[in-house]
Design a protein around this motif. Structure first.
Motif, mmCIF file in Angstrom:
data_model
loop_
_atom_site.group_PDB
_atom_site.id
_atom_site.type_symbol
_atom_site.label_atom_id
_atom_site.label_comp_id
_atom_site.label_asym_id
_atom_site.label_seq_id
_atom_site.Cartn_x
_atom_site.Cartn_y
_atom_site.Cartn_z
ATOM 1 N N ALA A 161 0.846 -1.197 0.000
ATOM 2 C CA ALA A 161 0.000 0.000 0.000
ATOM 3 C C ALA A 161 0.878 1.243 0.000
ATOM 4 O O ALA A 161 2.080 1.183 0.286
ATOM 5 C CB ALA A 161 -0.925 -0.006 1.215
ATOM 6 N N SER A 162 0.269 2.409 -0.292
ATOM 7 C CA SER A 162 1.025 3.654 -0.399
ATOM 8 C C SER A 162 0.281 4.796 0.278
ATOM 9 O O SER A 162 -0.953 4.787 0.373
ATOM 10 C CB SER A 162 1.258 4.029 -1.872
ATOM 11 N N LEU A 163 1.057 5.778 0.713
ATOM 12 C CA LEU A 163 0.505 7.031 1.235
ATOM 13 C C LEU A 163 1.093 8.165 0.414
ATOM 14 O O LEU A 163 2.312 8.337 0.347
ATOM 15 C CB LEU A 163 0.863 7.204 2.714
ATOM 16 N N LYS A 164 0.219 8.955 -0.192
ATOM 17 C CA LYS A 164 0.653 10.098 -0.979
ATOM 18 C C LYS A 164 -0.012 11.348 -0.407
ATOM 19 O O LYS A 164 -1.194 11.604 -0.632
ATOM 20 C CB LYS A 164 0.313 9.913 -2.459
ATOM 21 N N ALA A 165 0.781 12.107 0.362
ATOM 22 C CA ALA A 165 0.324 13.357 0.960
ATOM 23 C C ALA A 165 1.034 14.483 0.240
ATOM 24 O O ALA A 165 2.170 14.826 0.567
ATOM 25 C CB ALA A 165 0.625 13.372 2.452
ATOM 26 N N LYS A 166 0.362 15.072 -0.742
ATOM 27 C CA LYS A 166 1.026 16.039 -1.618
ATOM 28 C C LYS A 166 0.284 17.365 -1.551
ATOM 29 O O LYS A 166 -0.720 17.576 -2.232
ATOM 30 C CB LYS A 166 1.083 15.497 -3.044
ATOM 31 N N GLY A 167 0.812 18.248 -0.665
ATOM 32 C CA GLY A 167 0.276 19.592 -0.597
ATOM 33 C C GLY A 167 0.976 20.481 -1.606
ATOM 34 O O GLY A 167 1.655 20.019 -2.528
ATOM 35 N N SER A 168 0.814 21.786 -1.425
ATOM 36 C CA SER A 168 1.482 22.731 -2.310
ATOM 37 C C SER A 168 1.851 23.977 -1.521
ATOM 38 O O SER A 168 1.417 24.170 -0.387
ATOM 39 C CB SER A 168 0.591 23.088 -3.512
ATOM 40 N N LEU A 169 2.665 24.818 -2.125
ATOM 41 C CA LEU A 169 3.155 26.013 -1.460
ATOM 42 C C LEU A 169 2.010 26.958 -1.122
ATOM 43 O O LEU A 169 1.133 27.213 -1.947
ATOM 44 C CB LEU A 169 4.172 26.718 -2.348
ATOM 45 N N SER A 170 2.002 27.468 0.115
ATOM 46 C CA SER A 170 0.978 28.405 0.559
ATOM 47 C C SER A 170 1.471 29.834 0.382
ATOM 48 O O SER A 170 2.673 30.104 0.363
ATOM 49 C CB SER A 170 0.615 28.149 2.026
ATOM 50 N N SER A 171 0.521 30.760 0.320
ATOM 51 C CA SER A 171 0.884 32.162 0.148
ATOM 52 C C SER A 171 0.727 32.966 1.432
ATOM 53 O O SER A 171 1.104 34.131 1.478
ATOM 54 C CB SER A 171 0.027 32.795 -0.960
ATOM 55 N N PHE A 225 5.608 12.598 0.292
ATOM 56 C CA PHE A 225 5.201 13.700 1.162
ATOM 57 C C PHE A 225 5.747 14.982 0.544
ATOM 58 O O PHE A 225 6.947 15.081 0.268
ATOM 59 C CB PHE A 225 5.773 13.533 2.574
ATOM 60 N N ASP A 226 4.891 15.961 0.375
ATOM 61 C CA ASP A 226 5.308 17.243 -0.179
ATOM 62 C C ASP A 226 4.463 18.347 0.451
ATOM 63 O O ASP A 226 3.230 18.250 0.474
ATOM 64 C CB ASP A 226 5.134 17.242 -1.702
ATOM 65 N N ILE A 271 10.356 12.503 0.183
ATOM 66 C CA ILE A 271 9.825 13.506 1.101
ATOM 67 C C ILE A 271 10.526 14.839 0.853
ATOM 68 O O ILE A 271 11.752 14.902 0.824
ATOM 69 C CB ILE A 271 9.975 13.038 2.571
ATOM 70 N N LYS A 272 9.726 15.865 0.654
ATOM 71 C CA LYS A 272 10.306 17.188 0.421
ATOM 72 C C LYS A 272 9.370 18.274 0.934
ATOM 73 O O LYS A 272 8.165 18.047 1.117
ATOM 74 C CB LYS A 272 10.615 17.391 -1.064
ATOM 75 N N ASN A 273 9.968 19.426 1.218
ATOM 76 C CA ASN A 273 9.205 20.585 1.716
ATOM 77 C C ASN A 273 8.329 20.204 2.909
ATOM 78 O O ASN A 273 7.168 20.588 3.004
ATOM 79 C CB ASN A 273 8.337 21.173 0.596
ATOM 80 N N THR A 274 8.914 19.433 3.810
ATOM 81 C CA THR A 274 8.163 18.865 4.935
ATOM 82 C C THR A 274 8.824 19.241 6.250
ATOM 83 O O THR A 274 10.051 19.258 6.366
ATOM 84 C CB THR A 274 8.059 17.332 4.782
ATOM 85 N N GLN A 275 7.982 19.516 7.250
ATOM 86 C CA GLN A 275 8.443 19.874 8.592
ATOM 87 C C GLN A 275 7.901 18.869 9.605
ATOM 88 O O GLN A 275 6.718 18.523 9.550
ATOM 89 C CB GLN A 275 7.947 21.274 8.959
#
Length: 513
Positions: A232-242, A282-283, A309-313
């Motif tokens: 199975a996979s988890l794809k949590a892909k957000g985007s840059l906020s302003s 994760f993005d 995983i990138k742009n992740t805190q």
């Protein structure tokens, strides 16, 4: 004789005071004072009880008074609950306050947004507490924000037991179970329409993908999390906020919304990527206040990273921010801070590439015996030592914290132990000369440590508040390798770093005074 009269006088005083009628109080006269005239109970999820809030009621006069009635304005229909001087209810009668004394009023709320307002995602719910009536009446206003949510939880069976997930067998052959449930087809996409509140572990079934869309908010109750099963996979892909609201970012956190819980570690368990799970992404994600942020067990054996995983805190993990056992991870613009043990623990080998990432640990909640980054190619389990080959690369990174040494290796000669640090700022202040003759920490060896800076301050903005951007006086300024910067041309905030790249996840800024 004098002693006799003294004892007699004391006895008379005790008798007289014991005869005082505590109910010889005058009626309230409308001159109460309150520690606050409006009580804000912060935000709660629909049908989930709030924390307990309180304020004080003062009698500043020289007279004992009795308040004949303290009542919620909506009476029994109110969703608020009171406890006044130890008496619970929605209407409370005959409360006494001695002269120049005070009492506490405690308030809680549980509200159903569907009953309050149809088809709204949030609703400002108000009421007031009335003290006395008519000419002597005084009020304290009550305000809370009720948010709608999608609740996911294990099924409860007629015998009182709840649904569980099996984790396999323990050393004695007994099945290991945790409270949890399998996500069905209707719940394999999390949107940003409403927050999600998860009780127990939400399991992603084999062969399926849990997709989490930009702007989604996922909240976990105590001892809850997500577990991704084999294949199975988890794809949590957000985007840059302003804006600072992080409107496009995906946020995983606990289900306590009160401000005092905003940075409390260990409120929920983990995002668990089990052995055999694959293709995780994760993005633009924030993971905060868990026990372990991401727990990754093994990799799927493919030539592609099991986790990108990138742009992740990842912040405020009670144990470890990112714990990988034989993982295969490719990461960029990753930031981890404030972990009870290590922010990054690469355990039992694996393959890892970290570019423009910041691994810090300024944990202050308790004693910490582990460094910000712990790298191992072995794992002890009882009397058994497991080993696995390790290959890890850090380029344009920062590894720092509030301990003298924030990077440690745990090497077994029974497996490969390969690593390279390039254009990286390191905290390694060996004040006791423990590692002087240890070749693992030969910072002059360019095959292992190419162009690194040791023990020079990164100048983070505010480590306690997890503001890990660096200032213009940072030692990481202009220290980035250009080739790596070309691979990651924008920092975690979307700022171009091609010209004059800094090490770490952030390009530097000028701090305001």
């Amino acid at each position: 004789m004098k002693q006799f009269f003294l004892l007699f006088s004391i006895l008379i005083l005790i008798v007289l005071s014991s005869c005082r009628d505590d109910f010889e109080s005058e009626p309230s006269f409308g001159e109460l004072e309150f520690s606050q005239d409006t009580l804000y109970l912060d935000t709660v999820f629909t049908n989930i009880g709030s924390s307990t809030y309180s304020f004080k009621v003062y009698n500043r006069s020289s007279r004992d008074i009795m308040i004949p009635k303290i009542q919620l304005n909506e009476g029994e229909n109110s969703n608020f609950r009171l406890n006044v001087d130890g008496v619970a209810g929605k209407t409370i009668n005959n409360i006494n306050i001695l002269s120049r004394d005070s009492i506490f009023v405690f308030v809680e709320v549980t509200a159903d947004i569907q009953e309050l307002s149809q088809n709204q995602l949030s609703f400002l719910y108000t009421d007031q507490i009335n003290f006395d009536s008519e000419a002597n009446q005084q009020q304290v206003q009550l305000v809370t924000l009720v948010k709608d949510a999608k609740f996911l939880f294990p099924e409860r069976f007629p015998d009182g037991s709840t649904e569980t997930l099996s984790l396999g067998l323990d050393a004695e052959g007994e099945e290991i179970q945790i409270d949890g449930f399998v996500l069905d087809q209707g719940h394999l996409t999390f949107t940003n329409e409403k927050p999600y509140v998860i009780y127990g572990f939400a399991g992603v079934p084999s062969g399926e993908i849990l997709t989490i869309e930009p702007g989604a908010r996922v909240h976990f109750h105590e001892n809850s999390g997500i577990i991704v099963s084999n294949a199975a996979s988890l794809k949590a892909k957000g985007s840059l906020s302003s804006t600072d609201l992080l409107e496009n970012e995906i946020i995983f956190e606990g289900d306590r919304l009160e401000p005092e819980f905003s940075n409390v570690p260990g409120q929920w368990a983990a995002i668990w990527l089990t052995e055999g799970s694959t293709g995780h992404e994760f993005d633009y994600v924030t993971i905060k206040n868990s026990t372990v942020g991401i727990l990754m067990d093994s990799n799927d054996g493919s030539s592609e990273p099991t986790l990108k995983i990138k742009n992740t805190q990842i912040y405020n993990s009670a144990n470890v921010g990112l714990l990988a056992r034989t993982g295969f991870i490719d990461a960029e613009n990753l930031v981890i801070n404030n972990s009870g043990q290590s922010s990054l623990n690469l355990s039992l080998g694996g393959r890892y590439n970290f570019r423009h990432s910041t691994f810090a640990n300024y944990w202050r909640n308790s004693f910490r015996q582990f460094p910000a980054v712990l790298i191992e190619n072995n794992l002890e389990a009882g009397e058994t030592l497991f080993v696995s080959d390790l290959d890890v690369n850090f380029s344009n990174c920062i590894i720092y914290g509030n301990e003298s040494i924030e990077l440690l290796f745990n090497k077994s000669d029974e497996a490969e132990f390969n690593y390279k640090f390039q254009n990286t700022l390191l905290r390694f202040n060996d004040i006791n000369n423990q590692y002087t003759d240890n070749e693992l920490y030969d910072f002059e060896n360019s095959d292992l440590f190419e162009n690194v800076i040791i023990n020079e301050a990164p100048q983070f903005q505010n480590t306690e508040e997890n503001k890990m951007i660096i200032g213009e006086e940072s030692a990481a300024n202009s220290f980035g390798n250009q080739n790596t910067a070309n691979m990651v041309p924008f920092d975690i905030l979307g700022k171009n770093r091609i010209e004059n790249p800094d090490s770490g996840a952030y390009q530097s800024i000028q701090f305001e005074d």
